[in-house]
Each structure stands twice: as C-alpha cells, then as structure tokens.
Scaffold this active site. Structure first.
Site, PDB file in Angstrom:
ATOM      1  N   GLU A 220       0.889  -1.176   0.000  1.00 46.07           N
ATOM      2  CA  GLU A 220       0.000   0.000   0.000  1.00 46.07           C
ATOM      3  C   GLU A 220       0.919   1.215   0.000  1.00 46.07           C
ATOM      4  O   GLU A 220       1.484   1.573   1.029  1.00 46.07           O
ATOM      5  CB  GLU A 220      -0.888   0.000   1.261  1.00 46.07           C
ATOM      6  CG  GLU A 220      -1.846  -1.179   1.357  1.00 46.07           C
ATOM      7  CD  GLU A 220      -3.087  -1.009   0.476  1.00 46.07           C
ATOM      8  OE1 GLU A 220      -3.250   0.050  -0.166  1.00 46.07           O
ATOM      9  OE2 GLU A 220      -3.895  -1.953   0.431  1.00 46.07           O
ATOM     10  N   CYS A 254      -2.217   9.575   2.592  1.00 47.09           N
ATOM     11  CA  CYS A 254      -1.769   8.962   1.334  1.00 47.09           C
ATOM     12  C   CYS A 254      -2.706   9.275   0.170  1.00 47.09           C
ATOM     13  O   CYS A 254      -2.279   9.350  -0.975  1.00 47.09           O
ATOM     14  CB  CYS A 254      -1.631   7.458   1.494  1.00 47.09           C
ATOM     15  SG  CYS A 254      -3.157   6.669   2.018  1.00 47.09           S
TER      16      CYS A 254
HETATM   17  P1  NAD Z   1       8.232   4.774   4.893  1.00 44.43           P
HETATM   18  O1  NAD Z   1       8.208   3.971   3.652  1.00 44.43           O
HETATM   19  O2  NAD Z   1       9.389   5.659   5.144  1.00 44.43           O
HETATM   20  O3  NAD Z   1       8.107   3.844   6.198  1.00 44.43           O
HETATM   21  C1  NAD Z   1       7.085   2.899   6.350  1.00 44.43           C
HETATM   22  C2  NAD Z   1       7.576   1.770   7.240  1.00 44.43           C
HETATM   23  O4  NAD Z   1       8.680   1.139   6.610  1.00 44.43           O
HETATM   24  C3  NAD Z   1       8.032   2.179   8.636  1.00 44.43           C
HETATM   25  O5  NAD Z   1       7.575   1.229   9.577  1.00 44.43           O
HETATM   26  C4  NAD Z   1       9.555   2.129   8.534  1.00 44.43           C
HETATM   27  O6  NAD Z   1      10.188   1.769   9.749  1.00 44.43           O
HETATM   28  C5  NAD Z   1       9.780   1.040   7.515  1.00 44.43           C
HETATM   29  N1  NAD Z   1      11.024   1.233   6.757  1.00 44.43           N
HETATM   30  C6  NAD Z   1      11.638   2.399   6.463  1.00 44.43           C
HETATM   31  N2  NAD Z   1      12.761   2.163   5.740  1.00 44.43           N
HETATM   32  C7  NAD Z   1      12.843   0.822   5.580  1.00 44.43           C
HETATM   33  C8  NAD Z   1      13.775  -0.036   4.930  1.00 44.43           C
HETATM   34  N3  NAD Z   1      14.851   0.448   4.314  1.00 44.43           N
HETATM   35  N4  NAD Z   1      13.547  -1.358   4.958  1.00 44.43           N
HETATM   36  C9  NAD Z   1      12.455  -1.852   5.572  1.00 44.43           C
HETATM   37  N5  NAD Z   1      11.534  -1.083   6.209  1.00 44.43           N
HETATM   38  C10 NAD Z   1      11.732   0.234   6.214  1.00 44.43           C
HETATM   39  O7  NAD Z   1       6.859   5.588   4.862  1.00 44.43           O
HETATM   40  P2  NAD Z   1       6.339   6.678   5.870  1.00 44.43           P
HETATM   41  O8  NAD Z   1       7.177   7.909   5.729  1.00 44.43           O
HETATM   42  O9  NAD Z   1       6.182   6.091   7.220  1.00 44.43           O
HETATM   43  O10 NAD Z   1       4.868   6.955   5.289  1.00 44.43           O
HETATM   44  C11 NAD Z   1       4.630   7.835   4.250  1.00 44.43           C
HETATM   45  C12 NAD Z   1       4.411   7.131   2.934  1.00 44.43           C
HETATM   46  O11 NAD Z   1       3.459   6.094   3.082  1.00 44.43           O
HETATM   47  C13 NAD Z   1       3.845   8.046   1.869  1.00 44.43           C
HETATM   48  O12 NAD Z   1       4.429   7.752   0.633  1.00 44.43           O
HETATM   49  C14 NAD Z   1       2.359   7.679   1.853  1.00 44.43           C
HETATM   50  O13 NAD Z   1       1.683   8.002   0.664  1.00 44.43           O
HETATM   51  C15 NAD Z   1       2.437   6.225   2.095  1.00 44.43           C
HETATM   52  N6  NAD Z   1       1.179   5.734   2.633  1.00 44.43           N
HETATM   53  C16 NAD Z   1       0.405   4.899   1.895  1.00 44.43           C
HETATM   54  C17 NAD Z   1      -0.815   4.467   2.390  1.00 44.43           C
HETATM   55  C18 NAD Z   1      -1.717   3.549   1.612  1.00 44.43           C
HETATM   56  O14 NAD Z   1      -2.668   3.033   2.205  1.00 44.43           O
HETATM   57  N7  NAD Z   1      -1.480   3.323   0.338  1.00 44.43           N
HETATM   58  C19 NAD Z   1      -1.218   4.875   3.658  1.00 44.43           C
HETATM   59  C20 NAD Z   1      -0.392   5.727   4.376  1.00 44.43           C
HETATM   60  C21 NAD Z   1       0.811   6.135   3.874  1.00 44.43           C
END
Ligand code: NAD
Length: 478
Positions: A220, A254
């Site tokens: 997602e 998002c």
């Molecule tokens: P992110 O991708 O930075 O982090 C999400 C999760 O991934 C966190 O738990 C983080 O600890 C983990 N993570 C970070 N780097 C990682 C790595 N290298 N390897 C494995 N795991 C890792 O996202 P964010 O900043 O927390 O959220 C914002 C993003 O999420 C935006 O792009 C937003 O659009 C998207 N989002 C999508 C939805 C949806 O339902 N489609 C909902 C909310 C947010």
C-alpha cells in the site's frame, strides 16, 4: 548496550518470535470460524477500551486534535472490525466453482486457508489505523502476525504494543517496535505474507526482500493523487471538499488531493472559495490558523524542511502564492498554502507533497489535464469534480488509478466493500473488507473426482490416433 549487543538482541527477538509463531501455525494451521470471531471481538473490545489513550498518544505524536483522530483513526478501525465480524462467515464459506463439460462428474470448490505467519509494516501518518486495519484482515483470515509500527510515532507504537500484548499471546500476535534495522531483520524471515504500507521507495526494498523467500506481498504505497475540476463543476462544493481533504492530518494523508488541474475559467472562483473555507474551518475566532487547536502539525523537522523547500522551489520557479506560505520551524507549522502558475519542472510537481500545500495548474482542454496525469506514475487516487456524466466517463476511461471519488475526495477509502489500494507505483494488491481477507488468505482450488472415473482417461498414453481424434473433437466442440 553497544551496537553489537543491540543487533544481537533485535536479531534474537525477531528469530524467537518468528519461530514461536511458525510453531503455532504448524500446530494450529486453520482456526475455526468461532476462534477467528473471538479474536476479532477481542480486538474490537481493546480498541474501544483504549479509545481515549489512542487519541492522546496520537496527540503526543503530532498534536492532532482528539476529535480528528477519533474520527479518522478510532471510528473507521471499529467500523472495519465490525464489518469483518459481520461478514466473516460469508468470506470463509467455500465457493462452488461449477463443472465444466470437460470435467464431467467432478465437483470443484474454492476454499480459503490462512497464509500462516504474516508481517505487517506500518507507516507514521495514521499510525493506529494503518497498523490495526491490516491486522483485522490477518486475524479474520486465521493468521499469526508480527506487527512493526513506525518508529516515528513512538507514543502510538508503544500503546499498540501494550494493547496487543494484553489481548493476544506472543505466538499469535506480537508488536515489535523498531526502525529500519528491525524492519530489515524481520524481512530476512520467510513470512508467508508481507503487508507493507509506506513509500514507493521502501516498497521496492520490501518487494526485493520478499522475493528471496517468494513471500506474497501487499504493498500500500503513495504518490501524487491529482484532482480535476472541469468547467461544469460546482466550484463552491469542490473547494469545500478539497480544503477538508487536503488539510486533515495536515496533508499527510496517502490519498490527500496532491495537486489540482482546473479549467482556466474556474481558477479565480476556486481560490476565493478555498480561502473562505480555510477561515471557516480553522480561523473562526479570527486569531489565525496557527492558533487553531483543530489544525495539526507536520510530523517532524525533517518533513517540515522538506515541505518548506518544495514551496520555496516552486516560488523560485515562478509560482504565484495565492494563500498561506508562512511557516514556523519551532512547531513545524506550515500554513494552508495555495500556489498557482506552477510549472511541471518544479520539485513540488515531482514529489508526493505530504503537507498542506496545493499546487494549481490550469488547462484549456481536458486532454491537457489527462496528458499531465499520464506523464506521471499511476496514482493511488484520482478525484474528478464535474457535473457532466460524459466528462466523468471520459476521464475514467483515459486514466488509471487505484481508486477514484467523483465529486468528493477521500471517502472511497471508507467503503468497506470497495477494494482499497494502488496500481504499480502506488501499490500492489488490495485491502479492506473481503479484499483484505483475501490478501491474507490462500485461495485453494479443490477438485473432487469420483472413484473409477476420470475425463483424462481417453488421453492416457500410448498416444495413438484415437487420442488425436479426441483432441480434434474437443477443439471442435468445447
Ligand atoms: P516509509 O516507507 O518511510 O516507512 C514505512 C515503514 O517502513 C516504517 O515502519 C519504517 O520503519 C519502515 N522502513 C523504512 N525504511 C525501511 C527499509 N529500508 N527497509 C524496511 N523497512 C523500512 O513511509 P512513511 O514515511 O512512514 O509513510 C509515508 C508514505 O506512506 C507516503 O508515501 C504515503 O503516501 C504512504 N502511505 C500509503 C498508504 C496507503 O494506504 N497506500 C497509507 C499511508 C501512507
């Protein structure tokens, strides 16, 4: 604790919990309807019990008004779990697949079985619902789950850990808190399914890791969700809905309307309307938006700087500031901001904004708007404001997106019988309702044959002319 000890402990913790859950899965591979129902009811009860603590934890994480988190995190989570409780029996019921002529005498069904041990990785922007919503479907589908919430929203993550530990046994559902390092350790394990919500950049890392074990995935993700307002639209209505959808959670949603493509004759009216809506929502006492308790903040300094830089870059490249633009680094405050005359070469038209800023681009003909949308990755959401059914159809037919609301924003996510998810860069796989249940289930095909009978018999070797004739017949008649 030095880094090596710390590494070891994360590694050990992850390995221990994973093997306990795997063990439980092998001993108890397919929980009954009753057990799953009990799990869902337990989850509903613990969410209701901690309703106020959830609001407070989210407030501690980013100064969000309690009512807004009640409305956007607690309420939809409870509605989702209640929907799952209501529909579970139907979702679990095997589906008859009918009998094709070539398989005469057989019966076929599709049964759903749990995938096994699943990993949920959640983001910070709706730290509660985006962790608990996938858990609802994982439990409905009969799985064991390790949940890793975001390291950025520490208060909410700690609360979820407590709530889950109080409700489920570790070998069934566990919250493991941690950052990238913990996520990386977790991704080493051969999970049966990984449900990741976050950015497309990290989504690619997760997909690569999942490939090592061929774990199935739901991604997602995010991206730039456009809004179109055409020449037939009710601009007053559109402005009210867009102002709300853009500014809830301070734009850190998002499916927030990311940028606006508007017919050139409607722009001035739109800007005027948005200005009055901002005042209506966040400045009724005339003291300014910054002092409103209803307007939340950018999550942290890094994101505050990132969004401020996007505004700066757009203005440097000739954008016109129609509203807002003021910021306060002490509280990570960014005013609701409208930018017009924005060009496609700006950073704000490249990156997902994730902040309270709306760039506006005008068009003469709808095909110009469609061309801009098509020049970018397929969005998570695309919004259409138009009174014309013909125009709505034309836009739907000529674009692709994970989901669309026509004459509204955001609300398609609240419909539990609609699949929620992106397409390609905005996501892979769907969730919510039945779609969430299926994401965490293996749809197993089962064919029941009668003893002594099989329609394959005429095709058994040796391959003489009779077999060839049978194939010719099938090609002719089936
Ligand atoms: P992110 O991708 O930075 O982090 C999400 C999760 O991934 C966190 O738990 C983080 O600890 C983990 N993570 C970070 N780097 C990682 C790595 N290298 N390897 C494995 N795991 C890792 O996202 P964010 O900043 O927390 O959220 C914002 C993003 O999420 C935006 O792009 C937003 O659009 C998207 N989002 C999508 C939805 C949806 O339902 N489609 C909902 C909310 C947010």
């Amino acid at each position: 604790m030095d880094a090596t000890t710390n590494n070891l402990s994360i590694n050990t913790q992850v390995s221990q919990v994973f093997s306990k859950q795997l063990n439980r899965y092998h001993k108890h591979p397919n929980p009954s309807y009753k057990e799953r129902l009990t799990n869902l009811k337990k989850l509903e009860a613990v969410v209701l019990k901690y309703r106020e603590d959830i609001q407070e934890a989210i407030y501690q994480d980013f100064k969000k008004n309690h009512v807004e988190s009640d409305f956007l995190e607690v309420l939809p989570t409870v509605l989702e779990v209640r929907h799952a409780i209501k529909k579970l029996k139907k979702w679990m019921k095997p589906k008859n697949a009918g009998m094709p002529l070539a398989l005469f005498g057989t019966k076929s069904r599709i049964i759903t079985e749990p995938k096994g041990v699943c990993l949920i990785i959640a983001p910070w922007n709706y730290p509660f619902i985006l962790a608990i919503s996938p858990l609802i479907y994982a439990l409905a589908a009969g799985n064991n789950v390790i949940l890793k919430p975001s390291e950025i929203t520490t208060h909410t993550s700690a609360l979820m850990k407590k709530m889950i530990a109080e409700t489920f046994r570790e070998e069934h559902v566990t919250v493991i808190e941690g950052d990238v390092q913990t996520a990386t350790e977790l991704l080493e394990k051969p999970f049966n399914h990984i449900f990741f919500t976050g950015s497309p950049v990290v989504g690619k890392i997760v997909m690569k890791a999942a490939a090592q074990h061929l774990s199935s995935i739901t991604l997602e993700l995010g991206g730039k969700s456009p809004v179109i307002i055409d020449e037939s639209a009710d601009v007053n209505d559109a402005a009210e809905k867009i102002t709300w959808g853009k500014l809830i959670n301070n734009g850190q949603t998002c499916i927030s309307p990311d940028y606006l493509l508007i017919h050139k004759d409607k722009k001035a009216e739109f800007v005027q309307n948005v200005k009055s809506r901002i005042n209506q929502f966040y400045n009724q006492d005339g003291k300014g938006v910054e002092s409103s308790n209803d307007y939340c903040r950018i999550i942290n300094e890094k994101h505050y700087q990132r969004v401020s830089d996007l505004i700066g870059d757009a203005l440097d490249r000739g954008a016109v500031l129609e509203e807002g633009g003021n910021t306060n680094s002490e509280s990570n405050y960014i005013a609701p901001t409208l930018l017009s005359n924005v060009t496609l070469d700006t950073q704000i038209m490249e990156d997902e904004i994730f902040g309270p800023v709306l760039p506006i681009i005008t068009y003469d003909h709808i095909d110009e708007a469609i061309k801009i949308i098509r020049s970018k990755e397929k969005p998570l959401s695309l919004y259409i404001f138009s009174k014309s059914k013909k125009a709505q159809k034309y836009i739907l037919k000529n674009t692709s997106a994970g989901g669309t609301a026509v004459n509204d924003v955001i609300l398609h996510i609240a419909h539990n019988d609609l699949p929620f998810g992106g397409v390609n860069n905005s996501g892979i796989g769907k969730s919510h309702g039945k779609y969430g249940y299926l994401a965490f289930s293996n749809e197993r095909a089962v064919l029941y044959q009668r003893i002594g009978l099989t329609s394959a018999k005429p095709f058994y070797p040796p391959y003489d002319s009779k077999v060839k004739k049978m194939i010719d017949l099938l090609l002719k008649w089936l």
